[in-house]
Write a protein that holds these residues in place. Structure first.
Motif, PDB file in Angstrom:
ATOM      1  N   ARG A   1       1.194  13.145 -14.780  1.00 29.52           N
ATOM      2  CA  ARG A   1       0.002  13.347 -15.657  1.00 29.52           C
ATOM      3  C   ARG A   1      -0.150  15.112 -15.414  1.00 29.52           C
ATOM      4  O   ARG A   1      -0.589  15.705 -16.486  1.00 29.52           O
TER       5      ARG A   1
ATOM      6  N   SER B   1       1.830   1.991  -2.860  1.00 30.24           N
ATOM      7  CA  SER B   1       1.176   1.794  -4.905  1.00 30.24           C
ATOM      8  C   SER B   1       0.905   3.634  -4.027  1.00 30.24           C
ATOM      9  O   SER B   1       0.397   4.490  -5.297  1.00 30.24           O
ATOM     10  N   ALA B   2       0.890   4.085  -3.124  1.00 32.62           N
ATOM     11  CA  ALA B   2       0.943   5.724  -2.633  1.00 32.62           C
ATOM     12  C   ALA B   2       2.024   5.929  -3.279  1.00 32.62           C
ATOM     13  O   ALA B   2       1.941   6.942  -4.219  1.00 32.62           O
TER      14      ALA B   2
ATOM     15  N   SER C   1       0.898  -1.196   0.159  1.00 32.73           N
ATOM     16  CA  SER C   1       0.487  -0.092  -0.214  1.00 32.73           C
ATOM     17  C   SER C   1       1.132   1.622   0.419  1.00 32.73           C
ATOM     18  O   SER C   1       0.511   2.791  -0.415  1.00 32.73           O
TER      19      SER C   1
ATOM     20  N   ARG D   1       2.555   8.903 -10.224  1.00 26.99           N
ATOM     21  CA  ARG D   1       2.003   8.937 -11.603  1.00 26.99           C
ATOM     22  C   ARG D   1       1.188  10.276 -11.761  1.00 26.99           C
ATOM     23  O   ARG D   1       0.857  10.974 -12.753  1.00 26.99           O
ATOM     24  N   ALA D   2       0.168  10.886 -10.758  1.00 23.61           N
ATOM     25  CA  ALA D   2      -0.364  11.806 -10.714  1.00 23.61           C
ATOM     26  C   ALA D   2       0.608  12.809 -10.878  1.00 23.61           C
ATOM     27  O   ALA D   2       0.410  13.987 -11.934  1.00 23.61           O
TER      28      ALA D   2
ATOM     29  N   LEU E   1       3.895   5.259  -6.084  1.00 24.25           N
ATOM     30  CA  LEU E   1       3.068   5.171  -6.895  1.00 24.25           C
ATOM     31  C   LEU E   1       2.239   5.921  -8.029  1.00 24.25           C
ATOM     32  O   LEU E   1       2.705   6.566  -8.679  1.00 24.25           O
ATOM     33  N   GLN E   2       1.590   5.822  -6.725  1.00 25.31           N
ATOM     34  CA  GLN E   2      -0.120   7.204  -7.547  1.00 25.31           C
ATOM     35  C   GLN E   2       0.718   8.762  -7.586  1.00 25.31           C
ATOM     36  O   GLN E   2       0.169   9.454  -8.216  1.00 25.31           O
TER      37      GLN E   2
END
Length: 131
Positions: A62, A51-52, A48, A58-59, A54-55
């Motif tokens: 973007r 993934s946080a 987790s 990605r944000a 990684l998120q």
């Protein structure tokens, strides 16, 4: 003699998946063993955190991409397509949801097209040459 009336063609619709999202039964998690229930809780916590992170990455990427698209309107752009073709155009806009670039004055080997849509799936890379 008049052309014959075309026969209507039926539409094939696939059934919905087992969940309400319409995923057609495919798992959203592609990793092997993702559905196994014998995971360790500490590993889940690490995942987790990963993934946080990684998120967040990605944000940030973007946001940078969307800022680039906002500043690119009206600039000359060079596109390289998957089939090896290289074209020049004036960048207009990008529709990220449907995956298309709108360009003006598209210069191709066959001539100049006033306005065109380039599908994102066909574009390998694009750049803005220094003027």
């Amino acid at each position: 003699m008049a052309d014959p009336i075309p026969v209507p063609v039926g539409i094939l619709r696939l059934p919905r998946g087992p969940d309400s999202s319409g995923s057609r039964g495919f798992s959203r998690d592609w990793r092997p063993g993702a559905n196994s229930r014998d995971r360790d809780n500490s590993r889940d916590r690490d995942n987790s955190r990963d993934s946080a992170a990684l998120q967040g990455a990605r944000a940030a990427l973007r946001e940078r991409f969307l800022r680039l698209l906002g500043r690119a309107r009206g600039k000359r752009a060079r596109f390289r397509l998957w089939n090896g073709l290289r074209v020049l155009a004036e960048f207009g806009a990008a529709d990220v949801q449907s995956g298309a670039f709108q360009v003006d004055s598209l210069r191709t080997p066959l001539g100049v097209q006033g306005a065109a849509l380039l599908r994102c799936g066909d574009v390998l890379e694009f750049s803005f040459p220094l003027e």
